[in-house]
Every structure is written in structure tokens, then in C-alpha cells.
Design a protein around this motif. Structure first.
Motif, PDB file in Angstrom:
ATOM      1  N   ARG A 233       0.827  -1.217   0.000  1.00  0.00           N
ATOM      2  CA  ARG A 233       0.000   0.000   0.000  1.00  0.00           C
ATOM      3  C   ARG A 233       0.857   1.260   0.000  1.00  0.00           C
ATOM      4  O   ARG A 233       0.388   2.331  -0.415  1.00  0.00           O
ATOM      5  CB  ARG A 233      -0.939   0.007   1.207  1.00  0.00           C
ATOM      6  CG  ARG A 233      -2.109  -0.956   1.088  1.00  0.00           C
ATOM      7  CD  ARG A 233      -3.176  -0.661   2.139  1.00  0.00           C
ATOM      8  NE  ARG A 233      -2.686  -0.868   3.491  1.00  0.00           N
ATOM      9  CZ  ARG A 233      -2.752  -2.021   4.147  1.00  0.00           C
ATOM     10  NH1 ARG A 233      -3.313  -3.082   3.543  1.00  0.00           N
ATOM     11  NH2 ARG A 233      -2.291  -2.139   5.366  1.00  0.00           N
ATOM     12  N   ALA A 234       2.098   1.148   0.472  1.00  0.00           N
ATOM     13  CA  ALA A 234       2.986   2.315   0.504  1.00  0.00           C
ATOM     14  C   ALA A 234       3.647   2.579  -0.843  1.00  0.00           C
ATOM     15  O   ALA A 234       4.300   3.609  -1.010  1.00  0.00           O
ATOM     16  CB  ALA A 234       4.057   2.123   1.572  1.00  0.00           C
ATOM     17  N   CYS A 235       3.481   1.665  -1.803  1.00  0.00           N
ATOM     18  CA  CYS A 235       4.170   1.788  -3.094  1.00  0.00           C
ATOM     19  C   CYS A 235       3.400   2.666  -4.070  1.00  0.00           C
ATOM     20  O   CYS A 235       2.168   2.757  -4.032  1.00  0.00           O
ATOM     21  CB  CYS A 235       4.362   0.411  -3.721  1.00  0.00           C
ATOM     22  SG  CYS A 235       5.667  -0.571  -2.959  1.00  0.00           S
ATOM     23  N   ALA A 236       4.140   3.286  -4.953  1.00  0.00           N
ATOM     24  CA  ALA A 236       3.548   3.954  -6.105  1.00  0.00           C
ATOM     25  C   ALA A 236       3.122   2.900  -7.119  1.00  0.00           C
ATOM     26  O   ALA A 236       3.662   1.785  -7.129  1.00  0.00           O
ATOM     27  CB  ALA A 236       4.567   4.897  -6.736  1.00  0.00           C
ATOM     28  N   PRO A 237       2.150   3.212  -7.981  1.00  0.00           N
ATOM     29  CA  PRO A 237       1.803   2.269  -9.048  1.00  0.00           C
ATOM     30  C   PRO A 237       3.031   1.892  -9.868  1.00  0.00           C
ATOM     31  O   PRO A 237       3.826   2.753 -10.248  1.00  0.00           O
ATOM     32  CB  PRO A 237       0.787   3.063  -9.884  1.00  0.00           C
ATOM     33  CG  PRO A 237       0.194   4.044  -8.926  1.00  0.00           C
ATOM     34  CD  PRO A 237       1.313   4.427  -8.001  1.00  0.00           C
ATOM     35  N   GLY A 238       3.200   0.600 -10.084  1.00  0.00           N
ATOM     36  CA  GLY A 238       4.370   0.130 -10.808  1.00  0.00           C
ATOM     37  C   GLY A 238       5.581  -0.100  -9.931  1.00  0.00           C
ATOM     38  O   GLY A 238       6.637  -0.500 -10.430  1.00  0.00           O
ATOM     39  N   GLY A 239       5.452   0.156  -8.628  1.00  0.00           N
ATOM     40  CA  GLY A 239       6.552  -0.081  -7.705  1.00  0.00           C
ATOM     41  C   GLY A 239       6.756  -1.568  -7.444  1.00  0.00           C
ATOM     42  O   GLY A 239       6.079  -2.428  -8.020  1.00  0.00           O
ATOM     43  N   ALA A 240       7.695  -1.873  -6.563  1.00  0.00           N
ATOM     44  CA  ALA A 240       8.018  -3.274  -6.289  1.00  0.00           C
ATOM     45  C   ALA A 240       8.322  -3.457  -4.814  1.00  0.00           C
ATOM     46  O   ALA A 240       8.893  -2.562  -4.173  1.00  0.00           O
ATOM     47  CB  ALA A 240       9.212  -3.725  -7.130  1.00  0.00           C
ATOM     48  N   VAL A 241       7.951  -4.619  -4.294  1.00  0.00           N
ATOM     49  CA  VAL A 241       8.357  -5.054  -2.955  1.00  0.00           C
ATOM     50  C   VAL A 241       9.159  -6.332  -3.133  1.00  0.00           C
ATOM     51  O   VAL A 241       8.647  -7.323  -3.668  1.00  0.00           O
ATOM     52  CB  VAL A 241       7.140  -5.311  -2.045  1.00  0.00           C
ATOM     53  CG1 VAL A 241       7.613  -5.856  -0.691  1.00  0.00           C
ATOM     54  CG2 VAL A 241       6.325  -4.042  -1.845  1.00  0.00           C
TER      55      VAL A 241
END
Length: 338
Positions: A233-241
Motif C-alpha cells: 500500500r505504501a508503493c507507487a503504481p508500478g513499484g516493487a516489494v
């Protein structure tokens, strides 16, 4: 000629640090594609704790040795080995099973593919502590995902060797990094390593976004478990964990619908060390950072094999301790540090 007996750390049953033993054993001659080294210092990793417990990727073949990275000097080479000679100063990186090439010993036999030339200017401890964190972080930030200047990074459980290296790499790349730790004991060290901000406890997604000034482009998570949903939920769209550890001890779920499109994956350093071309790029990146002074090994604590099996057991207990500071603990095995 009979091989001399050398101190070797082994265990004959899985369990806690109490199963560790120091035994005097001969060292076999190096085979094709192998070299024999004198070990000076061993970089300690939590993977060795899991191997000792019998919970690692590789099941131990008992009695088993330990360790996969160290600094040392080449003593001899196996048939067909070129490019290395006795007297060469080397670093051993995690590139094979601890069952086959353990390095908790005064001497060890290791595969040529695990050798890197020791960078100039590093002492034995620093050379042992350098490569695994940097290769792992490079793999996550420049290979699996390619971070760029101005991107936003979150590093969880940052008070360890991977966390410290991730913050150094972030600073080297011009990335805005936020470190997450249980408390603020190590905040100064983490900021010095490269953290723009240090958050304590279990910050929610909104707090992480606020500290970053927007959604995260990448989260490096050492904990796994249900908390991954908060990180997504903390990521920007297109981000990665990228989950590179399992400190939570709980299964890591794939978040359900309703989340931004985020890439969730696991990572292991062998994705770098197991591919010669990838390793060469990682090595070049690290050496450039060493020369520039933006990357450096961080030795957290030193244990000494001369202090007996109690020191080795203490080192393993320390690897599991919440009191660890940023950086990597090492186990000295040779005499050259003195």
C-alpha cells in the motif's frame, strides 16, 4: 604427504548454538575448478543460523560445516585452474552450498567461481564483510529492479548488513531512502549510511508515503509475513516489494484486489553469484563505489576462533539477537589481524 589438521567448525545434529563444535580435521586437496585458501576472517550471515537449525534452502548433510564468505590467501590450486596462484589475496563470495565448501575453518577448499580479488585498502575483517551485502543489494536495486536517481526506497529491518548496504547504495545512486527499525538506537549510523529519514516501530502506509514524499518505487523487506500488505500500500503504481528475508517467521501472502499494481517477488544472492555475467556487472559497480568512497564494508562486531567454541556459539546467538547494530559481524580465524 599427509595434510595438516586445521580447526574446523562443524555440527553433528541440528539445533541451537550449543550443537557447534571445533574439530581438528585434514583439508582435502583442491579438485578441478577449486582452490585451497588460508582463511583470515569469515563474514557471518543469518543463513548459517538457519543451516545449523536445518531450516535453510539446503538441508545440512551431517556432520556439516558452515559458512560461505570470507577473506583469505590462496595456498594451492586444483587441476586446470588458471588465473589464480598461491599468495593471491582473495574474497570468497556465497556461490556454493555450505555442505560442499564451508569456510568456518583455518583453511578451506572453495570453487574458483566464488573468488574475487581482494580490493586494495581493506583489512581482513572488511574484506570478509564486503561482498554479500553489496552483491545482494545490487541484485535487488540494479538487476531485479533498476533504481534511478530521485527514486524512493524503503528498507525494513535496516539495522543489519543488508540494510546498511542498501542505504549506502541509495546514497550512491541519489535515491531518497527511508529506513525502518524497531527503535532509534541506531538512527545516527543509519543516517550516516544514507537514510534520509529513520522511522521506528511499524509505520503504516500513510506514514511511509509521507516520509518518502510520495509512493515507494521499491521496498526491500527483510521480514515478510502479513506486513507485506502494508508495504504494498505504501508503493507507487508500478513499484516493487522485494522480500529477501523471513524475520517475521510467518507466511507472506499475495495481497488481494484493491491494491495499486505492484510487483512482489523474493530474492536470493545466488541470482547474482550464480551467473558470471551478472556477477561481473555487480562487481564493477561495487568496485567503482569503493574507489569513489560512497560504498564501504561496515563491520558490526568481531568474534575470534582463538576464543574457542564459546565464541562461535556467541556469534550465532548474536546473529539472532535483536540487539544487533547495522553492519556485518565477522569471525576471525587467522593470525594476520593481530
Amino acid at each position: 604427504m599427509t595434510s595438516p589438521l586445521v580447526r574446523t567448525v562443524r555440527f553433528h545434529a541440528t539445533g541451537g548454538p550449543e550443537v557447534l563444535r571445533i574439530e581438528r580435521l585434514p583439508v582435502r586437496a583442491p579438485g578441478p575448478g577449486e582452490v585451497r585458501i588460508r582463511v583470515h576472517a569469515v563474514g557471518l550471515n543469518r543463513s548459517e543460523v538457519n543451516f545449523r537449525r536445518g531450516t535453510y534452502l539446503d538441508a545440512p548433510v551431517l556432520p556439516a560445516g558452515l559458512g560461505s564468505e570470507c577473506s583469505g590467501t590462496v595456498l594451492g590450486t586444483g587441476p586446470g585452474v588458471t588465473g589464480w596462484a598461491p599468495g593471491d589475496e582473495v574474497c570468497v563470495i556465497p556461490a556454493s552450498s555450505q555442505n560442499e565448501h564451508p569456510v568456518y575453518a583455518d583453511e578451506a577448499v572453495v570453487p574458483v567461481r566464488s573468488l574475487l580479488a581482494r580490493p586494495p585498502g581493506l583489512d581482513d575483517d572488511g574484506a570478509a564483510a564486503l561482498w554479500m551485502p553489496l552483491l545482494t543489494v545490487w541484485g535487488m536495486t540494479r538487476h531485479a529492479v533498476r533504481l534511478r536517481e530521485g527514486d524512493r526506497l524503503v528498507v525494513t529491518a535496516a539495522a543489519n548488513s543488508i540494510g546498511a548496504a542498501a542505504l549506502q547504495v541509495a546514497r550512491h545512486l541519489g535515491v531518497h531512502a527511508v529506513a525502518v527499525v524497531p527503535d532509534d538506537r541506531h538512527a545516527t549510523v543509519l543516517r550516516s549510511a544514507g537514510a534520509a529519514e529513520v522511522l521506528t516501530g511499524t509505520p503504516d502506509a500513510e506514514t511511509l508515503r509521507s516520509a518518502l514524499g510520495g509512493g515507494a518505487d521499491l521496498v526491500l523487506d527483510a521480514e515478510g509475513g502479513p506486513g507485506v500488505a502494508r508495504l504494498v500500500r505504501a508503493c507507487a503504481p508500478g513499484g516493487a516489494v522485494i522480500v529477501h528475508g523471513g524475520l517475521s517467521g510467518e507466511p507472506t501472502p499475495l495481497p488481494a484486489a484493491g491494491y495499486a499494481p505492484v510487483w512482489l517477488r523474493r530474492f536470493h544472492v545466488r541470482e547474482v553469484t550464480g551467473d558470471a555475467a551478472v556477477l561481473a556487472r555487480a562487481e564493477a559497480f561495487a568496485r567503482a563505489g569503493l574507489v569513489a568512497g560512497t560504498l564501504a564494508p561496515l563491520v558490526e562486531r568481531v568474534f575470534d576462533l582463538d576464543d574457542g567454541v564459546a565464541a562461535v556459539a556467541a556469534a550465532h546467538a548474536h546473529l539472532e539477537s535483536p540487539d544487533r547494530a547495522p553492519g556485518k559481524p565477522v569471525l576471525r580465524t587467522g593470525q594476520r589481524n593481530r
